[in-house]
Design a protein around this motif. Structure first.
Motif, short mmCIF file in Angstrom:
data_model
loop_
_atom_site.label_atom_id
_atom_site.label_comp_id
_atom_site.label_asym_id
_atom_site.label_seq_id
_atom_site.Cartn_x
_atom_site.Cartn_y
_atom_site.Cartn_z
N PHE A 147 0.95 -1.23 -0.23
CA PHE A 147 0.01 -0.01 -0.11
C PHE A 147 0.99 1.23 0.04
CE2 PHE A 147 -2.01 -3.35 2.22
CZ PHE A 147 -3.22 -3.56 1.37
N GLY A 148 0.32 2.29 -0.48
CA GLY A 148 0.88 3.74 -0.65
C GLY A 148 1.70 3.91 -1.86
N GLN A 149 2.72 4.96 -1.72
CA GLN A 149 3.55 5.15 -2.73
C GLN A 149 4.99 4.67 -2.68
OE1 GLN A 149 2.99 9.45 -3.01
NE2 GLN A 149 0.99 9.30 -2.63
N VAL A 150 5.09 3.38 -3.17
CA VAL A 150 6.23 2.52 -2.79
C VAL A 150 7.48 2.85 -3.86
CG1 VAL A 150 6.75 0.12 -2.72
CG2 VAL A 150 4.30 0.74 -2.47
N ASP A 151 8.55 2.74 -3.17
CA ASP A 151 9.67 2.95 -3.86
C ASP A 151 9.86 1.69 -4.81
OD1 ASP A 151 13.02 2.38 -3.90
OD2 ASP A 151 12.57 4.38 -3.49
N GLU A 152 10.43 2.16 -5.93
CA GLU A 152 10.86 1.29 -7.08
C GLU A 152 11.59 -0.07 -6.88
OE1 GLU A 152 12.82 -0.82 -10.46
OE2 GLU A 152 13.62 0.84 -9.27
N LYS A 153 12.66 0.13 -5.76
CA LYS A 153 13.51 -1.09 -5.61
C LYS A 153 12.63 -2.18 -4.64
CE LYS A 153 15.48 0.86 -1.24
NZ LYS A 153 16.52 1.30 -0.48
N TRP A 154 11.77 -1.71 -3.80
CA TRP A 154 10.96 -2.54 -3.28
C TRP A 154 9.99 -3.36 -4.15
CZ3 TRP A 154 12.80 -3.92 1.11
CH2 TRP A 154 13.39 -2.95 1.98
N LEU A 155 9.50 -2.47 -5.23
CA LEU A 155 8.33 -3.20 -6.13
C LEU A 155 9.56 -4.34 -6.83
CD1 LEU A 155 6.28 -0.29 -7.14
CD2 LEU A 155 5.65 -2.32 -5.74
N ARG A 156 10.72 -3.89 -7.19
CA ARG A 156 11.55 -4.98 -7.86
C ARG A 156 11.79 -6.25 -7.20
NH1 ARG A 156 17.00 -3.29 -7.50
NH2 ARG A 156 16.15 -1.04 -8.20
N LYS A 157 11.96 -5.96 -5.85
CA LYS A 157 12.07 -7.17 -4.88
C LYS A 157 10.92 -8.14 -4.90
CE LYS A 157 12.30 -8.20 -0.06
NZ LYS A 157 12.50 -7.48 1.34
N ALA A 158 9.78 -7.21 -4.66
CA ALA A 158 8.34 -8.01 -4.86
C ALA A 158 7.95 -8.79 -6.11
CB ALA A 158 7.34 -7.07 -4.41
N SER A 159 8.27 -8.24 -7.18
CA SER A 159 8.27 -8.65 -8.34
C SER A 159 9.12 -10.08 -8.58
CB SER A 159 8.72 -7.80 -9.77
OG SER A 159 7.65 -6.90 -9.53
N GLN A 160 10.35 -9.89 -7.95
CA GLN A 160 11.19 -11.16 -8.29
C GLN A 160 10.66 -12.30 -7.48
OE1 GLN A 160 14.83 -9.32 -7.13
NE2 GLN A 160 15.35 -8.59 -9.19
N GLN A 161 9.98 -12.09 -6.12
CA GLN A 161 9.65 -12.97 -5.36
C GLN A 161 8.56 -13.57 -5.42
OE1 GLN A 161 10.43 -11.72 -1.34
NE2 GLN A 161 12.61 -11.34 -1.64
N ALA A 162 7.26 -12.91 -6.10
CA ALA A 162 5.83 -13.07 -6.42
C ALA A 162 5.49 -13.58 -7.60
CB ALA A 162 5.13 -12.39 -5.43
N GLY A 163 4.61 -14.41 -7.83
CA GLY A 163 4.01 -14.27 -9.18
C GLY A 163 3.34 -13.21 -9.27
N HIS A 164 2.59 -12.52 -8.64
CA HIS A 164 1.82 -11.24 -9.00
C HIS A 164 1.91 -10.31 -7.82
CE1 HIS A 164 -2.88 -9.97 -10.66
NE2 HIS A 164 -1.77 -9.18 -10.59
N VAL A 165 2.04 -9.09 -8.37
CA VAL A 165 2.18 -8.09 -7.18
C VAL A 165 1.18 -6.92 -7.63
CG1 VAL A 165 3.68 -6.37 -6.36
CG2 VAL A 165 4.78 -8.45 -6.98
N LYS A 166 0.68 -6.45 -6.45
CA LYS A 166 -0.46 -5.49 -6.61
C LYS A 166 -0.08 -4.27 -5.62
CE LYS A 166 -4.47 -8.11 -8.16
NZ LYS A 166 -5.90 -8.14 -7.98
N VAL A 167 -0.03 -2.95 -6.21
CA VAL A 167 0.13 -1.80 -5.36
C VAL A 167 -1.12 -0.95 -5.17
CG1 VAL A 167 1.35 0.31 -4.84
CG2 VAL A 167 2.45 -1.67 -5.59
#
Length: 182
Positions: A84-104
């Motif tokens: 949730f929120g206005q997430v930093d791109e580096k955290w979204l990169r981490k999430a995208s590498q670890q999960a099949g689907h990421v939602k913000v």
């Protein structure tokens, strides 16, 4: 002396006609003293929009950038990671590498378009990422529903969401900023 989290009990009756998911959920959430009612209700909204038997709230919200809602799978991986929120791109990169689907689920009024303009190009490369915006008016209306004991009826149809308690009803429509490429 540290302040303790407040326990919120939520009974959700979800009728999601878009996903053909109809289920009741009895949830217990911890609301940290620094968490606003609006943010708590955004978490409940995201749960309702993605409800499944596997979906659960993360136990520790202190780790910045970690999943706050997630659906682990039987193989030790993560099927869905929600932030949730206005997430930093580096955290979204981490999430995208670890999960099949990421939602913000992003919110914050006038700061969202600025955040999106700054991050849109970098986020396009993450094919398993969805970004949703919740309008400021919707966030305020959701915050007004907050209570320690919630009993909510939630209907989802054609992207529109209706959330009602015994006294009030809120209608909102999350706006898709970036879609998932399957």
């Amino acid at each position: 002396m540290a302040l303790k989290a407040q326990v919120i009990k939520a009974q959700l009756q979800i009728a999601d006609m878009d996903r053909h998911h109809y289920q009741d959920y009895a949830l217990r959430l911890a609301q940290h003293p620094s968490e606003t009612d609006e943010r708590l209700m955004i978490r409940l909204l995201a749960f309702a929009l993605n409800a499944s038997e596997q979906l659960e709230f993360a136990r520790d919200l202190s780790g910045e950038g970690g999943a706050e809602l997630w659906a682990p799978n039987l193989h030790g991986g993560i099927d869905l990671w929600i932030i949730f929120g206005q997430v930093d791109e580096k955290w979204l990169r981490k999430a995208s590498q670890q999960a099949g689907h990421v939602k913000v689920y992003t919110y914050g009024g006038r700061s969202v378009p600025i955040w999106w303009q700054q991050n849109q190009q970098a986020l396009q490369r993450y094919e398993n990422l969805e970004v949703w915006e919740i309008s400021d008016d919707s966030v305020k209306a959701l915050g007004a529903l907050a209570d320690r004991n919630l009993q909510l009826q939630i209907s989802i149809n054609e992207g529109q969401v209706w959330i009602a308690d015994a006294k009030t009803s809120v209608a909102l429509e999350p706006r898709l900023l970036k879609g998932f490429k399957a």
